[in-house]
Scaffold this motif. Structure first.
Motif, short mmCIF file in Angstrom:
data_model
loop_
_atom_site.label_atom_id
_atom_site.label_comp_id
_atom_site.label_asym_id
_atom_site.label_seq_id
_atom_site.Cartn_x
_atom_site.Cartn_y
_atom_site.Cartn_z
N LYS A 112 26.06 89.93 138.48
CA LYS A 112 26.14 90.89 137.33
C LYS A 112 27.11 90.42 136.22
O LYS A 112 28.19 90.04 136.41
CB LYS A 112 26.73 92.37 138.13
N LYS A 130 35.04 90.39 126.22
CA LYS A 130 33.68 90.89 126.43
C LYS A 130 33.23 91.63 125.44
O LYS A 130 32.99 93.05 125.57
CB LYS A 130 33.88 91.72 127.77
N ASP A 188 32.32 87.42 133.42
CA ASP A 188 31.48 88.34 133.06
C ASP A 188 30.83 87.57 131.61
O ASP A 188 29.64 87.68 131.48
CB ASP A 188 31.91 89.59 132.54
N GLY A 245 37.92 88.18 135.69
CA GLY A 245 36.49 88.82 135.62
C GLY A 245 36.15 88.79 134.39
O GLY A 245 34.72 88.62 134.26
N ALA A 246 36.93 88.99 133.45
CA ALA A 246 36.42 89.23 132.03
C ALA A 246 35.74 88.01 131.39
O ALA A 246 34.58 88.14 130.93
CB ALA A 246 37.63 89.75 131.05
N LYS A 249 31.04 90.87 150.11
CA LYS A 249 30.31 91.01 148.85
C LYS A 249 29.22 90.32 149.07
O LYS A 249 28.00 90.66 148.49
CB LYS A 249 31.16 90.53 147.60
N THR A 256 39.57 83.10 138.54
CA THR A 256 40.90 82.57 138.73
C THR A 256 41.93 83.82 139.11
O THR A 256 43.04 83.77 139.31
CB THR A 256 41.49 81.81 137.59
N ALA A 312 33.94 89.95 140.71
CA ALA A 312 33.42 89.61 139.56
C ALA A 312 32.20 88.40 139.41
O ALA A 312 31.15 88.43 138.83
CB ALA A 312 34.28 89.55 138.47
N GLN A 367 47.45 76.90 131.81
CA GLN A 367 47.97 77.03 133.18
C GLN A 367 47.81 75.39 133.83
O GLN A 367 46.96 74.63 133.38
CB GLN A 367 47.03 77.99 134.03
N ILE A 390 44.35 80.58 129.92
CA ILE A 390 44.01 80.23 131.26
C ILE A 390 44.05 78.58 130.97
O ILE A 390 44.56 78.12 131.84
CB ILE A 390 42.61 80.52 131.37
N THR A 404 44.45 78.35 142.13
CA THR A 404 44.79 78.92 140.78
C THR A 404 45.56 80.39 140.73
O THR A 404 45.96 80.72 139.79
CB THR A 404 43.26 79.42 140.06
N SER A 462 39.76 81.07 128.30
CA SER A 462 40.74 81.49 127.29
C SER A 462 41.95 80.47 127.05
O SER A 462 42.22 79.82 128.07
CB SER A 462 41.34 82.99 127.53
N LEU A 512 49.27 83.99 138.65
CA LEU A 512 48.97 85.32 138.42
C LEU A 512 50.41 85.81 138.36
O LEU A 512 51.32 85.71 139.13
CB LEU A 512 47.99 85.83 139.63
#
Ligand SMILES: NC(=O)c1ccc[n+]([C@@H]2O[C@H](COP(=O)([O-])OP(=O)(O)OC[C@H]3O[C@@H](n4cnc5c(N)ncnc54)[C@H](O)[C@@H]3O)[C@@H](O)[C@H]2O)c1
Length: 349
Positions: free
Chosen positions: A138, A72, A105, A101-102, A211, A125, A133, A49, A46, A165, A43, A169
């Motif tokens: 998935k 998404k 995904d 995560g968006a 995970k 990041t 994610a 940065q 991002i 990264t 995006s 945040l």
């Protein structure tokens, strides 16, 4: 640090550490020798940065999509696929998801469906992206009927969790990510004392290892192990559903998970599965991560029960992940009256 995700058909590694994003280029050269183009999906937020400094040996294209959840959508997926086609991206090429995560995904889903599947590498990041994610394959977008309802399983060929990264945040995003970290800490049966002087990197490592193990045990969410990752999420999702409906900014996913974890410990105690010590430990871990553990603001208990139940009207089929003598497990058919009482006390507490 390298944590393997030992899937039988398509094993890959999650690489953690400072500056590991710079290793993606060598991976493409070594493991995807036929790739001519690497397409970064990210995006504008991002991309601006300071650490966004990717340089690959192959031709590099950057496709920008909307930031956060707005990425998404099916229309954003379509726009990405159109651009991939216009640039003649072939099945030998590679998509690199860079963002929270968006974005991972969406990038994963685009890679799953464009030309019926191209390789995807993930550079998550955000804390949620790194611990959850981007690992496990998935991928999905949202539709009006609900979140993540259209997607595919498509494992990445590698995941690079670069701690450099995370420094940009915002405080709230960091805390929101801590909901998943606290969940993993508790699922691993780790105590408040074990938190000691652990660092963010240590927490991410513990979470990624968990995970990775769960994904290998239940790649397609069929045998039940993956459901353990829903610890704290049954009430968490219900609170989100109600709260986000009235104010999109009322709470972040990780904060809802924190409240859900505190509730799950109390429900487990009410059902005689654990003693008071587990509730205290859970609260202490949540406090350490500065997560909320009380329902603040008014929530209608019936509305929450409906949102938590698979049978929205009768409140039957209440299934939650709960702690117990054998650790956390999925518990089905919980008496709705007990859940109601614990919720009422929890709200008053
Ligand atoms: N596929 C899965 O298994 C899985 C698991 C958990 C969550 N998810 C999905 O992940 C999404 C949530 O992910 P999220 O919490 O990362 O939210 P997000 O992707 O919406 O990112 C939140 C915000 O943080 C910003 N951000 C991300 N990294 C940054 C950085 N390093 N510096 C500054 N800003 C940064 C983003 O630009 C965005 O504005 C949801 O869509 C959820 O459904 C998927």
């Amino acid at each position: 640090m390298r944590i393997p995700v030992n899937l039988r058909d398509a094993p890959y590694d999650v690489i953690l550490g400072d500056g590991v994003r710079h290793d993606v280029s060598a991976f493409i050269t070594q493991h995807l020798p036929r790739a001519r183009v690497a397409v970064i999906i990210t995006s504008p937020e991002i991309r601006r940065q300071p650490w966004f400094d990717f340089s690959f040996a192959v031709e590099t294209v950057v496709i920008e999509v909307a930031d956060g959840e707005a990425a998404k959508t099916l229309s954003s997926l379509e726009a990405v696929c159109e651009e991939l086609a216009q640039r003649h991206v072939s099945r030998h090429d590679v998509i690199v998801g860079v963002g929270g995560g968006a974005i991972t995904d969406l990038a994963g889903f685009a890679a799953a469906v464009y030309l019926r599947g191209v390789a995807v590498l993930q550079v998550p990041t955000s804390v949620v992206g790194q611990v959850d994610a981007a690992i496990g394959g998935k991928t999905a977008v949202n539709i009006a009927a609900g979140k993540n309802l259209v997607g595919a399983f498509h494992q990445p060929a590698g995941v690079w969790c670069d701690s450099e990264t995370l420094v940009t945040l915002s405080g709230r995003e960091r805390i929101a990510g801590m909901g998943e970290v606290a969940k993993c800490w508790l699922l691993e049966g780790r105590s408040r004392a074990a938190l000691g002087d652990a660092t963010l990197s240590d927490f991410i490592e513990v979470s990624v290892a968990l995970k990775a193990r769960i994904v290998v045990a239940d790649e397609f969410e069929q045998s039940g192990e993956r459901a353990l990752l829903n610890y704290g999420h049954t009430l968490g999702h219900a609170i989100e559903l109600v709260a986000l409906d009235r104010d999109a900014d009322e709470l972040r996913h990780g904060e809802a998970v924190g409240i859900g974890l505190a509730f799950a410990a109390r429900l487990a105690r009410a059902l005689g599965r654990v003693d008071e010590g587990v509730v205290d430990q859970t609260d202490a871990v949540l406090d350490f991560f500065q997560l909320p553990r009380r329902l603040s603001g008014h929530f209608d208990v019936d509305e929450l029960l409906s949102a938590m139940s698979r049978d929205k009207k009768a409140h039957h089929n209440l299934t939650l992940v709960l702690d117990g003598a054998a650790g956390c497990e999925v518990v089905a058919d919980i008496d709705p009256q007990v859940v109601r009482e614990v919720l009422e006390q929890f709200q008053e507490a």
